[in-house]
Design a protein around this motif. Structure first.
Motif, PDB file in Angstrom:
ATOM      1  N   PHE A  69      -4.661  44.518 -19.729  1.00  0.00           N
ATOM      2  CA  PHE A  69      -5.761  45.077 -18.948  1.00  0.00           C
ATOM      3  C   PHE A  69      -7.128  44.684 -19.504  1.00  0.00           C
ATOM      4  O   PHE A  69      -8.162  45.116 -18.970  1.00  0.00           O
ATOM      5  CB  PHE A  69      -5.637  46.606 -18.897  1.00  0.00           C
ATOM      6  CG  PHE A  69      -4.280  47.077 -18.457  1.00  0.00           C
ATOM      7  CD1 PHE A  69      -3.773  46.699 -17.218  1.00  0.00           C
ATOM      8  CD2 PHE A  69      -3.501  47.856 -19.282  1.00  0.00           C
ATOM      9  CE1 PHE A  69      -2.507  47.116 -16.812  1.00  0.00           C
ATOM     10  CE2 PHE A  69      -2.234  48.276 -18.881  1.00  0.00           C
ATOM     11  CZ  PHE A  69      -1.738  47.905 -17.647  1.00  0.00           C
ATOM     12  N   HIS A  70      -7.141  43.871 -20.567  1.00  0.00           N
ATOM     13  CA  HIS A  70      -8.389  43.476 -21.214  1.00  0.00           C
ATOM     14  C   HIS A  70      -8.360  41.973 -21.471  1.00  0.00           C
ATOM     15  O   HIS A  70      -8.035  41.533 -22.582  1.00  0.00           O
ATOM     16  CB  HIS A  70      -8.589  44.254 -22.518  1.00  0.00           C
ATOM     17  CG  HIS A  70      -8.582  45.734 -22.329  1.00  0.00           C
ATOM     18  ND1 HIS A  70      -9.706  46.427 -21.928  1.00  0.00           N
ATOM     19  CD2 HIS A  70      -7.579  46.651 -22.454  1.00  0.00           C
ATOM     20  CE1 HIS A  70      -9.400  47.727 -21.837  1.00  0.00           C
ATOM     21  NE2 HIS A  70      -8.120  47.874 -22.140  1.00  0.00           N
ATOM     22  N   HIS A  87      -4.651  55.645 -22.165  1.00  0.00           N
ATOM     23  CA  HIS A  87      -5.040  54.409 -21.475  1.00  0.00           C
ATOM     24  C   HIS A  87      -4.229  54.229 -20.198  1.00  0.00           C
ATOM     25  O   HIS A  87      -4.787  53.978 -19.114  1.00  0.00           O
ATOM     26  CB  HIS A  87      -4.842  53.225 -22.412  1.00  0.00           C
ATOM     27  CG  HIS A  87      -5.441  51.939 -21.928  1.00  0.00           C
ATOM     28  ND1 HIS A  87      -5.029  51.320 -20.762  1.00  0.00           N
ATOM     29  CD2 HIS A  87      -6.424  51.152 -22.442  1.00  0.00           C
ATOM     30  CE1 HIS A  87      -5.723  50.203 -20.591  1.00  0.00           C
ATOM     31  NE2 HIS A  87      -6.578  50.084 -21.595  1.00  0.00           N
ATOM     32  N   GLU A 132     -12.531  47.864 -24.319  1.00  0.00           N
ATOM     33  CA  GLU A 132     -13.393  46.758 -23.924  1.00  0.00           C
ATOM     34  C   GLU A 132     -14.326  46.379 -25.074  1.00  0.00           C
ATOM     35  O   GLU A 132     -14.530  45.200 -25.371  1.00  0.00           O
ATOM     36  CB  GLU A 132     -14.213  47.142 -22.690  1.00  0.00           C
ATOM     37  CG  GLU A 132     -13.409  47.261 -21.409  1.00  0.00           C
ATOM     38  CD  GLU A 132     -13.050  45.899 -20.830  1.00  0.00           C
ATOM     39  OE1 GLU A 132     -13.921  45.278 -20.182  1.00  0.00           O
ATOM     40  OE2 GLU A 132     -11.897  45.461 -21.036  1.00  0.00           O
ATOM     41  N   PHE A 157     -10.417  53.291 -22.012  1.00  0.00           N
ATOM     42  CA  PHE A 157     -10.504  51.922 -21.486  1.00  0.00           C
ATOM     43  C   PHE A 157     -11.783  51.241 -21.978  1.00  0.00           C
ATOM     44  O   PHE A 157     -11.756  50.097 -22.438  1.00  0.00           O
ATOM     45  CB  PHE A 157     -10.480  51.954 -19.958  1.00  0.00           C
ATOM     46  CG  PHE A 157     -10.493  50.585 -19.324  1.00  0.00           C
ATOM     47  CD1 PHE A 157      -9.309  49.940 -19.002  1.00  0.00           C
ATOM     48  CD2 PHE A 157     -11.700  49.935 -19.051  1.00  0.00           C
ATOM     49  CE1 PHE A 157      -9.328  48.666 -18.423  1.00  0.00           C
ATOM     50  CE2 PHE A 157     -11.726  48.679 -18.482  1.00  0.00           C
ATOM     51  CZ  PHE A 157     -10.533  48.040 -18.157  1.00  0.00           C
ATOM     52  N   ARG A 196     -10.904  56.685 -18.633  1.00  0.00           N
ATOM     53  CA  ARG A 196     -11.958  55.676 -18.602  1.00  0.00           C
ATOM     54  C   ARG A 196     -12.637  55.506 -19.956  1.00  0.00           C
ATOM     55  O   ARG A 196     -13.022  54.399 -20.336  1.00  0.00           O
ATOM     56  CB  ARG A 196     -13.002  56.059 -17.552  1.00  0.00           C
ATOM     57  CG  ARG A 196     -14.032  54.960 -17.300  1.00  0.00           C
ATOM     58  CD  ARG A 196     -13.380  53.753 -16.632  1.00  0.00           C
ATOM     59  NE  ARG A 196     -14.160  52.539 -16.853  1.00  0.00           N
ATOM     60  CZ  ARG A 196     -13.851  51.346 -16.341  1.00  0.00           C
ATOM     61  NH1 ARG A 196     -12.768  51.217 -15.590  1.00  0.00           N
ATOM     62  NH2 ARG A 196     -14.591  50.305 -16.585  1.00  0.00           N
ATOM     63  N   LEU A 252      -1.182  47.171 -23.199  1.00  0.00           N
ATOM     64  CA  LEU A 252      -2.620  47.442 -23.192  1.00  0.00           C
ATOM     65  C   LEU A 252      -3.450  46.175 -23.076  1.00  0.00           C
ATOM     66  O   LEU A 252      -4.445  46.128 -22.338  1.00  0.00           O
ATOM     67  CB  LEU A 252      -3.020  48.211 -24.458  1.00  0.00           C
ATOM     68  CG  LEU A 252      -2.379  49.588 -24.667  1.00  0.00           C
ATOM     69  CD1 LEU A 252      -3.000  50.279 -25.864  1.00  0.00           C
ATOM     70  CD2 LEU A 252      -2.520  50.453 -23.418  1.00  0.00           C
TER      71      LEU A 252
END
Length: 330
Positions: free
Chosen positions: A18-19, A212, A224, A220, A217, A15
């Motif tokens: 992606f951040h 996720h 963020e 996600f 979305r 995970l």
């Protein structure tokens, strides 16, 4: 054990990839797990869990791979190919508390079994001299085998190193950054309690992880915000901006509740409302939520009132200090 201050769940691979800029913040606390090894005159294995009252016996480590009782402990003894021992464990964490009790126990047992091997108790063993990060990798992988879903990365490091730290999660690796803060000032503002509702973090986190990966979305965007709040909280901790830390904790909890409906419960919300009425400025469930431990944050002059409000609401107060030392050998 640990209190996770911000950035939880995003530490589950993959995970955080992606951040960009993902990190977790946590504080090791003085509630401990313990493992004791004693030699035997034969090759048999005896594993005793003082907390559950369960004892497991086997003629050798080879039998432990498929044992279901005391699964985590059985898999660790199997991995280290240990023979002729009695392993006794205990933990100061309530069941399903969300303060990384299983991870702390995991690290304690890994440390004990690795020392046992290195000290020559297993003369023909060929996987000795583990450095700390290698032990953490073993602990994480064996816990994943135990719960049958991916695990996070943050929980093992407070148990091993102690202190308050940021765990930076990036493509090129994981970096633990100790934070130079006044531990006593943090302690004076937090009341930790057990809600009485155990939870299953593996189940909660796995559902969120699947959403996720499947491209949800909403999830996600929640991550963020969780990432950004963790960065803000880190800045405020280092600056000693204690009001700002409280605001970031409140924001973290709002972000976390958006992840899934099961993160909070009516019982948790009732306790938080009681704490707020007593002067708390923020509150957050430890770990994945859905039960377990709750910590409430407020100025030192209302800490006693917050504790009384939680206790009168049926919560079990847990005394703690921020733990300077991690894994220790007795």
């Amino acid at each position: 054990m640990r209190i996770d201050l911000a950035g939880g769940t995003i530490d589950i691979w993959p995970l955080y990839l992606f951040h960009p800029g993902a990190q977790t913040l946590n504080a090791a606390i003085s509630l401990r797990a313990r493992a004791r090894l004693e030699s035997r005159s034969d090759d048999r294995i005896v594993i005793r869990s003082e907390d559950t009252g369960v004892t497991l016996e086997a003629d050798g480590w080879q039998e432990l791979r498929d044992r279901r009782e005391l699964r985590l402990l059985s898999l660790l003894v199997h991995f280290f190919e240990t023979r002729g021992i009695t392993l006794t464990t205990s933990s100061q964490s309530p069941a399903g508390a969300g303060i990384a009790g299983s991870s702390a126990l995991n690290v304690a047992v890994c440390g004990a079994l690795a020392d046992w091997a290195v000290c020559g108790a297993l003369a023909d063993w060929n996987r000795t001299h583990f450095d700390p990060e290698a032990l953490l990798q073993i602990a994480m992988n064996v816990e994943a085998q135990t719960i049958a879903v991916p695990t996070g990365l943050q929980d093992y490091r407070p148990a091993l190193y102690g202190g308050v730290a940021a765990l930076e999660l990036d493509v090129d690796g994981i970096r633990r950054i100790p934070l130079a803060i006044d531990f006593r000032e943090l302690e004076r503002r937090i009341v930790l309690c057990y809600t009485g509702e155990p939870r299953n973090s593996g189940t909660n986190n796995w559902e969120i992880t699947k959403k996720h990966i499947d491209g949800d979305r909403h999830v996600f965007d929640c991550f963020e915000r969780i990432r950004d709040t963790a960065a803000t909280m880190r800045e405020r901790l280092v600056q000693g901006d204690w009001d700002g830390v409280g605001a970031a904790i409140a924001e973290e909890w709002e972000n976390r509740k958006r992840l899934a409906p099961g993160v909070t419960t009516p019982g948790i919300e009732t306790l938080i409302a009681r704490a707020m009425a007593a002067g708390a400025t923020a509150a957050k469930v430890c770990g994945a939520g859905g039960g377990g431990c709750l910590f409430c944050y407020g100025s030192p002059d209302v800490r006693g009132a917050i504790a009384e409000a939680l206790a009168s609401g049926g919560a079990r107060l847990l005394d703690f200090t921020v733990e300077r030392d991690g894994l220790t050998r007795g």
